[in-house]
Motif scaffolding. Structure first.
Motif, PDB file in Angstrom:
ATOM      1  N   ILE A  27      -0.939 -13.810   6.955  1.00  0.00           N
ATOM      2  CA  ILE A  27      -0.184 -12.576   6.741  1.00  0.00           C
ATOM      3  C   ILE A  27      -0.914 -11.370   7.328  1.00  0.00           C
ATOM      4  CG2 ILE A  27       0.596 -10.971   4.956  1.00  0.00           C
ATOM      5  CD1 ILE A  27       1.365 -13.453   3.309  1.00  0.00           C
ATOM      6  N   GLY A  28      -2.194 -11.272   7.125  1.00  0.00           N
ATOM      7  CA  GLY A  28      -2.969 -10.160   7.668  1.00  0.00           C
ATOM      8  C   GLY A  28      -2.740  -8.860   6.920  1.00  0.00           C
ATOM      9  N   ALA A  29      -3.477  -7.835   7.318  1.00  0.00           N
ATOM     10  CA  ALA A  29      -3.430  -6.544   6.627  1.00  0.00           C
ATOM     11  C   ALA A  29      -2.078  -5.848   6.798  1.00  0.00           C
ATOM     12  CB  ALA A  29      -4.553  -5.641   7.118  1.00  0.00           C
ATOM     13  N   ILE A  30      -1.489  -5.953   7.967  1.00  0.00           N
ATOM     14  CA  ILE A  30      -0.191  -5.301   8.191  1.00  0.00           C
ATOM     15  C   ILE A  30       0.892  -5.986   7.366  1.00  0.00           C
ATOM     16  CG2 ILE A  30       1.598  -4.796   9.904  1.00  0.00           C
ATOM     17  CD1 ILE A  30      -0.697  -4.464  11.943  1.00  0.00           C
ATOM     18  N   GLY A  31       0.861  -7.298   7.329  1.00  0.00           N
ATOM     19  CA  GLY A  31       1.802  -8.025   6.481  1.00  0.00           C
ATOM     20  C   GLY A  31       1.605  -7.692   5.016  1.00  0.00           C
ATOM     21  N   ALA A  32       0.347  -7.516   4.619  1.00  0.00           N
ATOM     22  CA  ALA A  32       0.049  -7.141   3.232  1.00  0.00           C
ATOM     23  C   ALA A  32       0.636  -5.775   2.911  1.00  0.00           C
ATOM     24  CB  ALA A  32      -1.457  -7.144   2.998  1.00  0.00           C
ATOM     25  N   GLU A  58      -8.510  -3.862   2.818  1.00  0.00           N
ATOM     26  CA  GLU A  58      -7.429  -2.869   2.889  1.00  0.00           C
ATOM     27  C   GLU A  58      -6.113  -3.442   2.358  1.00  0.00           C
ATOM     28  OE1 GLU A  58      -4.766  -0.565   6.269  1.00  0.00           O
ATOM     29  OE2 GLU A  58      -6.671  -1.458   6.847  1.00  0.00           O
ATOM     30  N   GLY A  59      -5.766  -4.635   2.801  1.00  0.00           N
ATOM     31  CA  GLY A  59      -4.535  -5.271   2.347  1.00  0.00           C
ATOM     32  C   GLY A  59      -4.565  -5.587   0.864  1.00  0.00           C
ATOM     33  N   ILE A  63      -1.943  -4.110  -2.039  1.00  0.00           N
ATOM     34  CA  ILE A  63      -1.211  -4.960  -2.984  1.00  0.00           C
ATOM     35  C   ILE A  63      -1.606  -4.617  -4.414  1.00  0.00           C
ATOM     36  CG2 ILE A  63      -0.936  -7.336  -3.802  1.00  0.00           C
ATOM     37  CD1 ILE A  63      -0.972  -8.199  -0.851  1.00  0.00           C
ATOM     38  N   ASP A  64      -2.890  -4.389  -4.636  1.00  0.00           N
ATOM     39  CA  ASP A  64      -3.369  -4.002  -5.969  1.00  0.00           C
ATOM     40  C   ASP A  64      -2.692  -2.715  -6.433  1.00  0.00           C
ATOM     41  OD1 ASP A  64      -5.308  -4.114  -8.259  1.00  0.00           O
ATOM     42  OD2 ASP A  64      -6.023  -2.261  -7.313  1.00  0.00           O
ATOM     43  N   ASP A  65      -2.660  -1.721  -5.573  1.00  0.00           N
ATOM     44  CA  ASP A  65      -2.024  -0.448  -5.931  1.00  0.00           C
ATOM     45  C   ASP A  65      -0.539  -0.635  -6.230  1.00  0.00           C
ATOM     46  OD1 ASP A  65      -4.435   0.876  -5.638  1.00  0.00           O
ATOM     47  OD2 ASP A  65      -3.957   1.669  -3.641  1.00  0.00           O
TER      48      ASP A  65
END
Length: 71
Positions: A27-32, A58-59, A63-65
């Motif tokens: 998925i990567g950071a952009i997908g996240a 970063e991802g 998601i956490d936020d």
């Protein structure tokens, strides 16, 4: 990343899915980021597995936020 965007779009409007296992899907950071945006609106998902997706710190933070707002 395109696949993650499609999943995120579906998640944003889904009202029945409670478990989503996306382990090892690159998925990567952009997908996240797409997933995080969707998770702010999805109130039914209770279990999300994104391990092994190179979402980086970063991802994970995005998601956490998002999940902090999705309660």
């Amino acid at each position: 990343m395109i696949g993650a965007q499609y999943i995120a779009d579906a998640l944003q409007h889904n009202t029945t899915l409670i478990i989503l296992d996306l382990e090892n899907n690159e998925i990567g950071a952009i997908g996240a980021q797409h997933m995080a945006d969707a998770l702010q609106h999805n109130m039914t998902l209770t279990t999300l597995n994104v391990s092994g997706n190179q979402i980086e710190d970063e991802g994970a933070k995005l998601i956490d936020d998002a999940l902090k707002h999705n309660t």
